[in-house]
Write an enzyme that holds these catalytic residues in place. Structure first.
Site, PDB file in Angstrom:
ATOM      1  N   GLN A 140       0.859  -1.187   0.000  1.00 39.87           N
ATOM      2  CA  GLN A 140       0.000   0.000   0.000  1.00 39.87           C
ATOM      3  C   GLN A 140       0.899   1.241   0.000  1.00 39.87           C
ATOM      4  O   GLN A 140       1.876   1.298  -0.726  1.00 39.87           O
ATOM      5  CB  GLN A 140      -0.970  -0.018   1.189  1.00 39.87           C
ATOM      6  CG  GLN A 140      -2.382  -0.400   0.815  1.00 39.87           C
ATOM      7  CD  GLN A 140      -3.095   0.645  -0.056  1.00 39.87           C
ATOM      8  OE1 GLN A 140      -2.599   1.728  -0.348  1.00 39.87           O
ATOM      9  NE2 GLN A 140      -4.284   0.301  -0.494  1.00 39.87           N
ATOM     10  N   CYS A 164      -0.984  16.948  10.032  1.00 41.74           N
ATOM     11  CA  CYS A 164      -1.067  18.405   9.966  1.00 41.74           C
ATOM     12  C   CYS A 164      -0.578  18.858   8.596  1.00 41.74           C
ATOM     13  O   CYS A 164       0.611  18.768   8.304  1.00 41.74           O
ATOM     14  CB  CYS A 164      -0.190  18.986  11.074  1.00 41.74           C
ATOM     15  SG  CYS A 164      -0.280  20.750  11.275  1.00 41.74           S
TER      16      CYS A 164
END
Length: 557
Positions: free
Chosen positions: A130, A410
Site C-alpha cells: 500500500q 497536519c
C-alpha cells in the site's frame, strides 16, 4: 501446512526512553514497524495487514522477526535493505545515510497487474505495501482525516458558500482510509452516511469515535440524517450494507445527498470489494478458493455503484472519486462515461500541492500523549497566523482518538515543514519531550507520487503518467539523509496504476539531526513545487520563485 502470514501474537510498540536498538535512528523504524501492527492500529494485524485490502507491514511473520532482530543490532553506519517486506541485506554506508531503504510491490511495467502480482504473492515472492503499511508510518485513520476534512471543506466552499451545516455526505467504506470520512465530515460541519459491508470495521470506527452511530436499516439511517440536517447538527452514521446495493437504491428513491464519494477498497477487486449478493463470509472464503470468480463479480458490482454515482452527478450533485480507482474498474467493465465525474485531487486539492502542502505527520516514540499536546502548541506558536490550521489542531485534540503511538497529522508545506522539524528536535534536545519524535508523511503528497487516476489526474501538461518524479523524490530524500525511505508501486489505486515514495526522519535531539531535518524537510516538499511548476501551474511557479528554488529548465535560473 501453517500459514506464514498468520500468527495470533499481539504486537505493540515499546514506549518510553529506553532503547531496544543501538540508537534512536534504528529504534525509530523498529517502533514504527511494530506500531503498524498494533491491534489498535492495523485492520488485520494477525495477518500482517495494516490497511487497504492486503497492505502489509512485512511479507511473513518470519520476515517480521528478522527485520526486528536486524534493527536491534544495526549500527549507525549501516543500512538495511527491505525488498517487498523481506530483509535482504545489510550494507556499510555512513551516518547520514538512511538506516533503512524499502522497495515494495515494484514490477516491470508490462507485468504490473494484479494477476501477475497475485501469482508472486502466493509464492511469497512479493508483498503489497500500500502506501504507509509497508513503509512503517501508518498512524491509523487519523492519517487521512485532515486530507479528507480539507477536501470536504473545499467542496463546501465551491458548492455551498463555505457552509456545510444542514448538509450531508454519502460515501462507502470504513476501512483504514475510508474510516476517516465520517469524522472528517462532522469536523467540516456536515452529516455523513457511510455504507460499510464489514460490521467489524464499523464497530472499530465506533470504538475509536470516528463514527457516531451504526444501523442495519437504510430507512433508519435516512431518518436520522434527515433529523440531524434539519436540526443543523453534524453527526455520522454507519450503515451495514453493500455500497453497490445502497447507492442505486438511493437513486431509485430519489434521495439527494449534498456530496457523494466512495472509499471502498475498490483498487483490489479480489480482497477489497464485496460482490453484490454475497455475504462477507462467502467473500472471504472465495478469495482463497476462487479469486477469479470474486474479481469478475466484484468488478460488475463496482460498475453498478459507479453508474449510481453518475446518476447523482447528472442530477447536479457534487460527486468525486476519492482515489480508489473505482471509475477505472467500471470503465473496464464497459461503462464508457465512468470518468464523467472528477477525482478529488483535481477537483479540490491540487492548489495545495502546488505550494508543497500535504500530509505532514509525526508520532511520539515516548507513547505519551502529552508530547503531542506540546508539539501541537509549538505548531501554533510557529504558525500564529494560520487560523485554519489552529482550528484543525483544536478539533483534532477534541475529536481524534490516538491509535497506537500518539501521533498528529497536519497539512503544511514548503517553508514550514523544516521549521517545525527543527523546533521538534530542539524540544527533544532540551527535554521538553520525553523521547524522540519521528516525522513522515503519506505517499499521497505533492512531489512523491505518479497516479493518473488520483494524485496526478488531469495534469495541466498531460504528464499524468510520468513516474520520474517519485523516483527523483526517493533519490533526493536518500541523499538528504532521511532515516528511512521507501519506493512503492500500486498504492491507493492498485497494480499498474501508481508509483510513489515515502520518507521518515527521526528527531533525536542531536545537531546531526538538525542538519538532516533542514535538508530533508525542505527538499521533500520542494520536489512537489518543482513537479507542479514543471507542469505549468502558476501557483507553483510563483511559490518556487518566492521560496528561491533553483529550477534551471523551469525558471531559467
Amino acid at each position: 501446512m501453517s500459514n506464514p502470514r498468520h500468527n495470533e501474537r499481539e504486537v505493540r510498540s515499546p514506549r518510553g526512553d529506553e532503547l531496544n536498538a543501538k540508537s534512536w535512528l534504528t529504534e525509530a523504524p523498529l517502533r514504527m514497524l511494530m506500531n503498524n501492527l498494533d491491534p489498535d492500529v492495523a485492520e488485520r494485524p494477525h495477518e500482517l495487514v495494516v490497511y487497504g485490502g492486503i497492505g502489509r507491514a512485512a511479507r511473513t511473520w518470519d520476515d517480521f522477526d528478522r527485520i526486528v532482530a536486524t534493527l536491534k543490532t544495526l549500527n549507525d553506519d549501516e543500512t538495511l535493505l527491505v525488498q517487498s517486506g523481506k530483509p535482504v541485506g545489510v550494507f556499510r554506508t555512513h551516518k547520514d545515510a538512511p538506516r533503512v531503504l524499502i522497495a515494495n510491490s515494484n514490477l516491470v511495467p508490462h507485468w504490473a497487474n494484479w494477476d501477475h502480482f497475485n501469482e508472486l504473492d502466493k509464492k511469497d515472492l512479493a508483498m503489497y505495501g500500500q502506501m504507509t503499511a509497508g513503509s512503517w508510518i501508518y498512524i491509523g485513520a487519523q492519517g487521512i482525516v485532515q486530507g479528507t476534512y480539507e477536501t470536504f471543506v473545499e467542496a463546501g466552499r465551491q458548492h455551498y458558500g463555505g457552509n456545510l451545516k444542514g448538509r450531508w455526505i454519502l460515501t462507502g467504506g470504513l476501512g483504514g482510509m475510508g474510516g476517516a470520512q465520517p469524522l472528517a465530515a462532522v469536523m467540516a460541519g456536515a452529516c455523513c452516511l457511510a455504507v460499510e459491508c464489514d460490521e467489524t470495521r464499523a464497530d472499530f470506527r465506533l470504538r475509536t469515535r470516528y463514527v457516531d452511530e451504526k444501523t442495519h436499516s437504510l430507512d433508519e439511517a435516512l431518518a436520522k440524517i434527515d433529523a440531524w440536517t434539519k436540526a443543523g447538527e453534524a453527526k455520522s452514521i454507519a450503515l451495514i450494507g453493500n455500497a453497490a446495493e445502497i447507492f442505486p437504491e438511493l437513486v431509485k428513491r430519489g434521495v439527494k445527498p449534498d456530496i457523494v464519494t466512495d472509499q471502498t477498497s475498490a483498487h483490489d477487486p479480489v480482497h477489497g470489494y464485496l460482490p453484490l449478493g454475497w455475504t462477507v463470509a462467502e467473500w472471504r472464503a472465495k478469495q482463497e478458493n476462487d479469486p477469479k470468480a470474486v474479481e469478475k463479480v466484484a468488478r460488475a458490482s463496482m460498475k453498478v455503484q459507479v453508474q449510481a454515482m453518475l446518476d447523482f452527478w447528472n442530477a447536479g450533485i457534487p460527486t468525486v472519486d476519492y482515489g480508489n480507482n473505482i471509475r477505472q474498474m467500471a470503465l473496464e467493465e464497459g461503462l464508457e462515461n465512468a470518468f464523467a465525474f472528477p477525482g478529488f485531487v483535481p477537483a479540490y486539492i491540487r492548489p495545495l500541492f502546488c505550494r508543497g502542502i500535504g500530509p505532514f505527520r509525526w508520532a511520539a516514540l515516548s507513547g505519551d500523549p502529552e508530547d503531542i499536546a506540546k508539539t501541537d502548541a509549538k505548531v501554533k506558536e510557529l504558525l500564529p497566523d494560520n487560523k485554519h490550521l489552529h482550528n484543525w489542531l483544536d478539533m483534532a485534540k477534541e475529536r481524534i482518538a490516538f491509535q497506537g503511538l500518539p501521533a498528529r497529522i497536519c497539512w503544511v508545506g514548503l517553508g514550514d515543514r523544516h521549521r517545525l522539524g527543527l523546533a521538534f528536535n530542539e524540544m527533544v534536545r532540551n527535554g521538553e519531550l520525553k523521547a524522540p519524535i519521528v516525522i513522515g508523511r503519506d505517499h499521497l503528497d505533492s512531489g512523491s507520487v505518479a497516479s493518473p487516476n488520483r494524485e496526478t489526474e488531469a495534469m495541466k501538461d498531460g504528464s499524468d503518467a510520468v513516474s520520474d518524479w517519485p523516483l527523483l523524490n526517493a533519490l533526493l530524500n536518500t541523499a538528504s539523509g532521511a532515516t528511512w525511505v521507501s519506493l512503492h508501486h500500486g498504492g491507493g489505486v492498485g497494480m499498474g496504476f501508481s508509483q510513489h515514495a515515502g520518507m521518515v526522519i527521526c528527531c533525536d535531539g542531536t545537531e546531526d539531526a538538525d542538519r538532516r531535518l533542514e535538508r530533508v524537510l525542505w527538499n521533500d516538499p520542494a520536489t512537489g513545487v518543482m513537479r507542479h511548476a514543471d507542469a505549468g501551474y502558476d501557483i507553483a511557479l510563483d511559490w518556487a520563485r518566492k521560496q528561491g528554488l533553483r529550477l534551471p529548465a523551469i525558471l531559467g535560473n
